[in-house]
Write an enzyme that holds these catalytic residues in place. Structure first.
Site, PDB file in Angstrom:
ATOM      1  N   LYS A  29       0.839  -1.206   0.000  1.00 64.69           N
ATOM      2  CA  LYS A  29       0.000   0.000   0.000  1.00 64.69           C
ATOM      3  C   LYS A  29       0.873   1.255   0.000  1.00 64.69           C
ATOM      4  O   LYS A  29       0.633   2.200  -0.749  1.00 64.69           O
ATOM      5  CB  LYS A  29      -0.902   0.029   1.237  1.00 64.69           C
ATOM      6  CG  LYS A  29      -2.064  -0.938   1.163  1.00 64.69           C
ATOM      7  CD  LYS A  29      -2.853  -0.902   2.455  1.00 64.69           C
ATOM      8  CE  LYS A  29      -4.028  -1.840   2.419  1.00 64.69           C
ATOM      9  NZ  LYS A  29      -5.027  -1.504   1.394  1.00 64.69           N
ATOM     10  N   GLU A  47      10.837   9.367   2.588  1.00 68.52           N
ATOM     11  CA  GLU A  47      12.288   9.219   2.446  1.00 68.52           C
ATOM     12  C   GLU A  47      12.669   7.736   2.437  1.00 68.52           C
ATOM     13  O   GLU A  47      13.368   7.278   1.570  1.00 68.52           O
ATOM     14  CB  GLU A  47      13.010   9.912   3.607  1.00 68.52           C
ATOM     15  CG  GLU A  47      13.008  11.413   3.499  1.00 68.52           C
ATOM     16  CD  GLU A  47      14.000  11.920   2.456  1.00 68.52           C
ATOM     17  OE1 GLU A  47      14.987  11.235   2.158  1.00 68.52           O
ATOM     18  OE2 GLU A  47      13.770  13.032   1.952  1.00 68.52           O
ATOM     19  N   VAL A  53       9.227  -7.807  11.719  1.00 69.83           N
ATOM     20  CA  VAL A  53       8.380  -8.585  12.635  1.00 69.83           C
ATOM     21  C   VAL A  53       9.192  -8.672  13.924  1.00 69.83           C
ATOM     22  O   VAL A  53      10.398  -8.945  13.884  1.00 69.83           O
ATOM     23  CB  VAL A  53       8.070  -9.991  12.069  1.00 69.83           C
ATOM     24  CG1 VAL A  53       7.293 -10.803  13.093  1.00 69.83           C
ATOM     25  CG2 VAL A  53       7.288  -9.903  10.770  1.00 69.83           C
ATOM     26  N   LYS A  62       8.168  -8.833  26.242  1.00 68.86           N
ATOM     27  CA  LYS A  62       6.961  -8.027  26.443  1.00 68.86           C
ATOM     28  C   LYS A  62       5.870  -8.825  27.158  1.00 68.86           C
ATOM     29  O   LYS A  62       5.126  -8.278  27.969  1.00 68.86           O
ATOM     30  CB  LYS A  62       6.458  -7.508  25.081  1.00 68.86           C
ATOM     31  CG  LYS A  62       5.792  -6.173  25.190  1.00 68.86           C
ATOM     32  CD  LYS A  62       5.810  -5.415  23.886  1.00 68.86           C
ATOM     33  CE  LYS A  62       5.480  -3.973  24.096  1.00 68.86           C
ATOM     34  NZ  LYS A  62       5.684  -3.131  22.929  1.00 68.86           N
ATOM     35  N   ASP A  81       2.338  -4.561  18.477  1.00 64.16           N
ATOM     36  CA  ASP A  81       3.429  -4.091  17.613  1.00 64.16           C
ATOM     37  C   ASP A  81       4.305  -5.250  17.146  1.00 64.16           C
ATOM     38  O   ASP A  81       5.491  -5.075  16.898  1.00 64.16           O
ATOM     39  CB  ASP A  81       4.271  -3.020  18.344  1.00 64.16           C
ATOM     40  CG  ASP A  81       5.008  -3.584  19.554  1.00 64.16           C
ATOM     41  OD1 ASP A  81       4.642  -4.691  20.019  1.00 64.16           O
ATOM     42  OD2 ASP A  81       5.964  -2.935  20.013  1.00 64.16           O
ATOM     43  N   GLU A 148       1.661  -1.902  13.813  1.00 63.89           N
ATOM     44  CA  GLU A 148       1.987  -0.574  14.356  1.00 63.89           C
ATOM     45  C   GLU A 148       2.737   0.207  13.279  1.00 63.89           C
ATOM     46  O   GLU A 148       3.714  -0.288  12.713  1.00 63.89           O
ATOM     47  CB  GLU A 148       2.872  -0.691  15.608  1.00 63.89           C
ATOM     48  CG  GLU A 148       3.152   0.685  16.203  1.00 63.89           C
ATOM     49  CD  GLU A 148       4.253   0.685  17.273  1.00 63.89           C
ATOM     50  OE1 GLU A 148       3.940   0.999  18.419  1.00 63.89           O
ATOM     51  OE2 GLU A 148       5.408   0.376  16.931  1.00 63.89           O
ATOM     52  N   HIS A 164      17.125   6.120  21.940  1.00 64.98           N
ATOM     53  CA  HIS A 164      16.912   4.687  22.160  1.00 64.98           C
ATOM     54  C   HIS A 164      18.230   4.017  22.586  1.00 64.98           C
ATOM     55  O   HIS A 164      18.266   3.246  23.537  1.00 64.98           O
ATOM     56  CB  HIS A 164      16.389   4.075  20.857  1.00 64.98           C
ATOM     57  CG  HIS A 164      15.835   2.695  21.014  1.00 64.98           C
ATOM     58  ND1 HIS A 164      16.570   1.574  20.731  1.00 64.98           N
ATOM     59  CD2 HIS A 164      14.625   2.250  21.427  1.00 64.98           C
ATOM     60  CE1 HIS A 164      15.834   0.499  20.963  1.00 64.98           C
ATOM     61  NE2 HIS A 164      14.636   0.887  21.388  1.00 64.98           N
TER      62      HIS A 164
HETATM   63  P1  0O2 Z   1      10.964  -0.955  20.755  1.00 63.96           P
HETATM   64  O1  0O2 Z   1      12.228  -1.554  21.312  1.00 63.96           O
HETATM   65  O2  0O2 Z   1      11.255   0.218  19.840  1.00 63.96           O
HETATM   66  O3  0O2 Z   1      10.017  -1.917  20.141  1.00 63.96           O
HETATM   67  P2  0O2 Z   1       3.363  -0.625  24.118  1.00 63.96           P
HETATM   68  O4  0O2 Z   1       4.510  -0.786  25.089  1.00 63.96           O
HETATM   69  O5  0O2 Z   1       3.839  -0.588  22.660  1.00 63.96           O
HETATM   70  O6  0O2 Z   1       2.277  -1.585  24.313  1.00 63.96           O
HETATM   71  P3  0O2 Z   1       3.192   2.184  24.563  1.00 63.96           P
HETATM   72  O7  0O2 Z   1       4.550   2.265  25.179  1.00 63.96           O
HETATM   73  O8  0O2 Z   1       2.122   3.011  25.197  1.00 63.96           O
HETATM   74  O9  0O2 Z   1       2.647   0.736  24.449  1.00 63.96           O
HETATM   75  O10 0O2 Z   1       3.284   2.569  23.058  1.00 63.96           O
HETATM   76  P4  0O2 Z   1       3.830   3.864  22.378  1.00 63.96           P
HETATM   77  O11 0O2 Z   1       3.947   5.020  23.315  1.00 63.96           O
HETATM   78  O12 0O2 Z   1       2.967   4.051  21.163  1.00 63.96           O
HETATM   79  O13 0O2 Z   1       5.313   3.438  21.965  1.00 63.96           O
HETATM   80  C1  0O2 Z   1       5.540   2.362  21.120  1.00 63.96           C
HETATM   81  C2  0O2 Z   1       6.903   2.462  20.455  1.00 63.96           C
HETATM   82  O14 0O2 Z   1       7.225   3.820  20.117  1.00 63.96           O
HETATM   83  C3  0O2 Z   1       8.063   2.022  21.313  1.00 63.96           C
HETATM   84  O15 0O2 Z   1       8.164   0.631  21.232  1.00 63.96           O
HETATM   85  C4  0O2 Z   1       9.235   2.730  20.624  1.00 63.96           C
HETATM   86  O16 0O2 Z   1       9.579   2.090  19.407  1.00 63.96           O
HETATM   87  C5  0O2 Z   1       8.607   4.063  20.287  1.00 63.96           C
HETATM   88  N1  0O2 Z   1       8.786   5.006  21.407  1.00 63.96           N
HETATM   89  C6  0O2 Z   1       7.845   5.416  22.274  1.00 63.96           C
HETATM   90  N2  0O2 Z   1       8.355   6.284  23.158  1.00 63.96           N
HETATM   91  C7  0O2 Z   1       9.649   6.437  22.839  1.00 63.96           C
HETATM   92  C8  0O2 Z   1      10.700   7.237  23.401  1.00 63.96           C
HETATM   93  O17 0O2 Z   1      10.555   7.961  24.362  1.00 63.96           O
HETATM   94  N3  0O2 Z   1      11.925   7.122  22.787  1.00 63.96           N
HETATM   95  C9  0O2 Z   1      12.159   6.321  21.708  1.00 63.96           C
HETATM   96  N4  0O2 Z   1      13.380   6.308  21.182  1.00 63.96           N
HETATM   97  N5  0O2 Z   1      11.163   5.564  21.170  1.00 63.96           N
HETATM   98  C10 0O2 Z   1       9.942   5.617  21.729  1.00 63.96           C
HETATM   99  P5  0O2 Z   1       8.792  -0.230  22.410  1.00 63.96           P
HETATM  100  O18 0O2 Z   1       8.167  -1.567  22.371  1.00 63.96           O
HETATM  101  O19 0O2 Z   1       8.709   0.529  23.703  1.00 63.96           O
HETATM  102  O20 0O2 Z   1      10.285  -0.319  22.054  1.00 63.96           O
END
Ligand code: 0O2
Length: 234
Positions: A29, A47, A53, A62, A81, A148, A164
């Site tokens: 898509k 970009e 996965v 998780k 996600d 996601e 990160h």
């Molecule tokens: P990873 O290692 O990147 O997969 P969830 O924990 O997903 O059920 P949450 O935390 O409410 O729920 O979801 P949110 O806020 O939508 O964040 C999901 C993802 O966004 C994170 O995945 C990160 O990839 C990114 N993200 C969110 N907040 C931050 C931040 O403060 N800094 C950075 N660098 N990335 C962020 P994961 O699974 O936490 O980590």
């Protein structure tokens, strides 16, 4: 017993495959939107796109963190996600354009939308997050699969990748000094996005007044390679 184990294994493989197929669907898509946009507007708002996965190790982490029961329906409902796509756009405006184009697709259901651009996280994180559901047509069933989608500019992505790395380097406990520096860097990235968008807008206005710019003129006004080097800090 052996048959049961074999069935469970087959189910698990199909479970993970559904996420791979969902990514293929969404990537197709995005690819179509990108090509069509380029053709219609002579401009590519994307970009680059990365998809993955989630690794089995990360899924298990998780499951433990969120204390999810070890069953496929529970994992499916609670970890949204497992299939993830990151779209990097040139400008902030493009983020909303791309998001809208995806949201408007009939077979996509938006389950959740988090706008960390309008409401950045306290640490400075900015990005637009969508959790969508898309149907996957398998041989004997249709599965609605969560994906996601994170949409951000190059500057937002640059900041998020660095943060990160720091977050994990310090085992989630970033020293205050670095936190403050990251917050400053986030403001600079926001400012850079604003400036880039404004230059882009100006170029569009010039184009409308004088017709299309030559490649040479455009490179003079908007030296993409040079600007990218600055953003990537090379
Ligand atoms: P990873 O290692 O990147 O997969 P969830 O924990 O997903 O059920 P949450 O935390 O409410 O729920 O979801 P949110 O806020 O939508 O964040 C999901 C993802 O966004 C994170 O995945 C990160 O990839 C990114 N993200 C969110 N907040 C931050 C931040 O403060 N800094 C950075 N660098 N990335 C962020 P994961 O699974 O936490 O980590």
């Amino acid at each position: 017993m052996e048959t049961q184990l074999y069935q469970l294994r087959a189910e698990l493989i199909r479970f993970m495959m559904a996420y791979k197929f969902a990514l293929e669907e969404v990537n197709t898509k995005i690819n179509i939107l990108q090509q069509e946009f380029q053709y219609m507007h002579d401009y590519n708002p994307i970009e680059h796109v990365k998809s993955r996965v989630k690794s089995p190790e990360s899924i298990l982490k998780k499951i433990r963190k969120k204390e999810i029961p070890l069953s496929m329906p529970e994992i499916q409902d609670n970890i949204r996600d497992i299939a993830g796509i990151r779209i990097n756009c040139s400008f902030t405006k493009d983020i909303y354009r791309i998001s809208q184009m995806l949201e408007d697709q009939k077979d996509i259901t938006v389950i959740q939308k988090k706008d960390y651009i309008v409401n950045p996280k306290p640490n400075g994180y900015r990005s637009l997050h969508l959790i969508i559901q898309i149907p996957i047509f398998m041989s004997d069933r249709v599965k609605n699969v969560f994906v996601e989608i994170q949409i951000r500019t190059i500057a937002m992505d640059f900041w998020a990748s660095l943060e990160h790395k720091i977050y994990y380097k310090y085992n989630k406990d970033i020293p205050e000094r670095l936190k403050a520096e990251l917050a400053d860097a986030a403001s600079s990235a926001t400012e850079l996005d604003r400036e880039m968008e404004s230059i882009h807008q100006e170029i569009n206005e010039i184009k409308q007044q004088t017709g299309p710019l030559s490649d040479q003129d455009e490179e003079m006004i908007f030296p993409i390679d040079l600007l990218r080097e600055i953003v990537d800090n090379k």
